[in-house]
Every structure is written in structure tokens, then in C-alpha cells.
Design a protein around this motif. Sequence first.
Motif, short mmCIF file in Angstrom:
data_model
loop_
_atom_site.label_atom_id
_atom_site.label_comp_id
_atom_site.label_asym_id
_atom_site.label_seq_id
_atom_site.Cartn_x
_atom_site.Cartn_y
_atom_site.Cartn_z
N ALA A 146 47.73 25.21 10.17
CA ALA A 146 47.45 26.01 10.82
C ALA A 146 48.30 26.02 11.95
O ALA A 146 46.97 26.52 12.84
CB ALA A 146 46.35 26.36 10.41
N PRO A 148 49.71 27.55 15.55
CA PRO A 148 49.87 28.29 16.08
C PRO A 148 50.74 29.03 16.37
O PRO A 148 51.91 27.29 17.06
CB PRO A 148 48.88 28.32 17.80
N ILE A 153 49.43 33.67 14.88
CA ILE A 153 48.46 32.98 15.04
C ILE A 153 47.61 32.47 15.95
O ILE A 153 49.47 31.70 17.13
CB ILE A 153 49.02 31.65 13.39
N VAL A 233 46.44 28.52 7.24
CA VAL A 233 46.93 30.27 7.75
C VAL A 233 48.75 29.83 8.23
O VAL A 233 48.78 29.54 8.86
CB VAL A 233 46.69 30.12 9.00
N ARG A 235 51.50 32.60 8.51
CA ARG A 235 52.50 34.46 9.02
C ARG A 235 52.83 35.10 7.90
O ARG A 235 53.56 34.83 6.80
CB ARG A 235 54.00 33.56 9.93
N VAL A 240 48.92 38.26 9.21
CA VAL A 240 48.75 36.77 8.75
C VAL A 240 47.50 36.62 7.37
O VAL A 240 47.20 37.41 7.14
CB VAL A 240 47.72 36.14 9.95
N CYS A 255 45.00 35.90 13.53
CA CYS A 255 44.11 34.71 13.69
C CYS A 255 43.26 33.74 14.62
O CYS A 255 44.32 33.76 15.20
CB CYS A 255 44.84 34.20 12.19
#
Length: 456
Positions: A146, A148, A153, A233, A235, A240, A255
Motif C-alpha cells: 500500500a 502512496p 493513494i 491498496v 491504483r 483505488v 484511499c
Amino acid sequence: MIIGGGPGGYEAALVAAQLGAHVTLIEEEGLGGACVLTDCVPSKTLIESSSTMTSLGRSASLGIQRDDGANSRLGADAPALYARIKALAAAQSHDITERVAAEGVEVIRGRARLLGPRTVAAGGTTIEAGTVLIATGASPRVLPDAVPDGERILNWRQLYDVGELPEELVVVGSGVTGAEFAGAYQALGSRVTLVSSRQRVLPHEDEDAAVVIEDVFRRRGMNVLSRSRAAAVHRKGDSVVVTLADGRTLTATHCLLTVGMVPALTGLGCAEAGVQLDDHGFVQVDRVSRTSAPGVYAAGDCTGVLMLASVAAMQGRIAMWHALGEAVQPIRLSHVAATIFTDPEIATVGVSQAAVDSGEVAARVVKQPLATNPRAKMAGVRDGFVKLFTRPGTGMVLGGVIVAPRASELILPVSIAVEQGLTVDQLAHTFSVYPSLSGSITEAARKLMEFTADTP
């Protein structure tokens, strides 16, 4: 030599300069650090706007009627909101910079590295210092699955550059940061899903308070998923996909990851300076902020000690008082007042309900519902309470929990009582304004006074 310009660093710099030391402060981003530029100041500014939205939303119940014309709908202007947040953060940083400069502190913009206990490389030079304070803060934790991307995200430091209000927002993590942002964006108009790996939101806070907040969240339309852990998580175009550990998936426009903090110590040279870290990578300090290395102190989030700006600032001040030979009282974490800026807010000080329930602390407890408070009724507020803890026999105030609008302000008299060792009788005999939310504090104290008087 102070490494880091957040609350722990700049407050220490002010104290040291006022005591006559020659102070050099090294900061990479700007004075105020992440607290002012990306974390506390921006988030609380956002929350202030969201709280206003909530207040306006209940205006009808207070006898206020809006025109039903085409322009009557409430809504958040995301570009204006984010521009205001950034401007306020920059202004606060500027004020701190001017104050530090006025005290004669030399500021070097850049990164620092410890070459030894009292030797620091920064700005292309090597500086010897009698005392070094590490105040480098912490950074958002990143999960392997996950990561960013700054667009869809996000961690909380990236929110203000998105430029739009998330239409659908999944918040991963139901601790303090997650709960604050989930509540704020729900109020601003986003459709929010809060993913909590525990049975309830705010799992480490007062259970009565957490129950109130979760009930408010659900009542306002938030989707709260309890006992649900996010595994990944990813994309997918302009969306997302959040995959939960049990295989379920959630799709949203954005997210927000709020899964903890890690100390910002990479490349600092702690090992070379003999600064010991704990099992989680935080700098180990004692109650006067000393590290294991002679002449080296540490303050703030990099120590992992109650990640609050007020605690960081006090750690920094204590470090300088101790290093420069002033009388100093070691930090007392049991007296720290803290607030969770949900709506309503949760403010706490002193002993906890968990400590009382476990038998660790003997205390008498009274919980006064806010719904019975006349000022709360006038404002249309019905969620919240005042809870006080007192020592049996003596009646000394040991702590309290307040769930209410502006609980961050209301906690002060309880905090003073804890700090000064006041009794519940003294608190009960103190005048409070009628009508006021603070009247619930003295009312709770009177109930405890009566309870204590009836006890053999």
C-alpha cells in the motif's frame, strides 16, 4: 546544536538562547517542522472547517432556516480550503522563524549527520557542540502493498496537494489520525469508509469515549468496518481498490493510509554517535531527555514518547534546562493532557478507565452525560460526557475524560487539578458560569463529593 526545527527543536532553541548559549539549529524543510507544515496545524485547520460544516448542518434544529434557492446548498470549496490550510501553516512557520531569529539562534537549512557524540556535519561544514539535541520527528509508516502515490493513494501529508475533495474515501486505520480525518471528510461531504482492524474505533482510548465517536460516525452516514484489516491498496485508473485480509474489496476514488509512524533517523548517524535505539527504532531517552551518548539529548516523535507537540516541546525544554545546569523537574507523562480532534472532541488527562478496571489504580468514577447540560441543550448538542476519577478516601482528582465540543479547552481545569493535587471538594466548590459546558465538570465533582461523603 539542535537537529530538527519542530516543537521539540525550536522550543529547545528558545530556552537555550534565553539561557545565554550559542545555538545552531538545523532544519531541512522549515521551522515548525512537520507539525506546523504538514501534520498538526494543517489537519486541525481542516477539522475546524469540517466542524463548522457540521454546526451549519444542524442549524435547522436551532430554529435557523436557509433559503431554498439554487445557491443554498452547503459544500466545501476544496481549492480554497486547501489554499487556506497551506497559507496558515506557512504563516505559523514564518512566526516561529522570526521568533527564533530574534533570540539570536543561527539556523542552517539542510540535513545533519552525527559524526560523533558532539560532532555534527551540516551545510558543508563540521561543527563541534557542547550539547546536541536530536529532534528529527517521525514519518508516516508505509506498508509494502500500500505505497502512496500522492494522487489517489495518500498519507496525511499529501492530502492538501490533491486539489479536490475525495468523492469516496477509504481511511485505513482507526487510531487517532484515522478517526480525525474520517470524521472531517465525512462532514465535508465525502463518502467515507473507515477500515478498523479492531472491534471498535480508537481502540487504545477510553472505551466510553470511543463508543460515542463510533456511534456519531455511523449516525452521520460513515461506513465503519470493524475487525477488517487492509492487506493491499492498488491504483486502478482513477480509482483505488482496497483488498481486505478476508478477500473482500473496496473501491473508492481515494484511499488515506493512517497506519502509524516510524522515527525519522535514517542517515543521521546515531550508531556512530553511540545513541541507542529501542526495538522499534526510536531513540531511547530518560525522563530528562538524555540519550545513551554523553552530551546528546533527544526530544519529540523520534523518541516515541507520546507523539504530541506539547510533549515534544516539553522534552526539548527539559533537555536544555538540564544540559545548561538549570533546576528541572523530570517529565511526568501521567500529567499530560491530550485531545483527539474528532467531532465531538475527546480530551483526557491523568489515569485511564482501563487502569481503574484492571485494578492498577484504585479510583472512584463519575460520568456526567452532556445531554443534561443546559448549554449543550441550547446548542443542540447531545453526544458526550464528563468523567472524573478521584482517589478513595482523600478525594484527590486523579484524571478525567471529556467528550464534548471544544473538549480541548474544557480539559484545562481537570488538568490543573491533577497537576496541583486538588481534591474533588475543591473542584466542586469552584464557581462555574451558568450556563456553560464547563458546568458539567463541577457538577460531576459535586456528585463525587457526595459519593465520597457517604463512603465509610
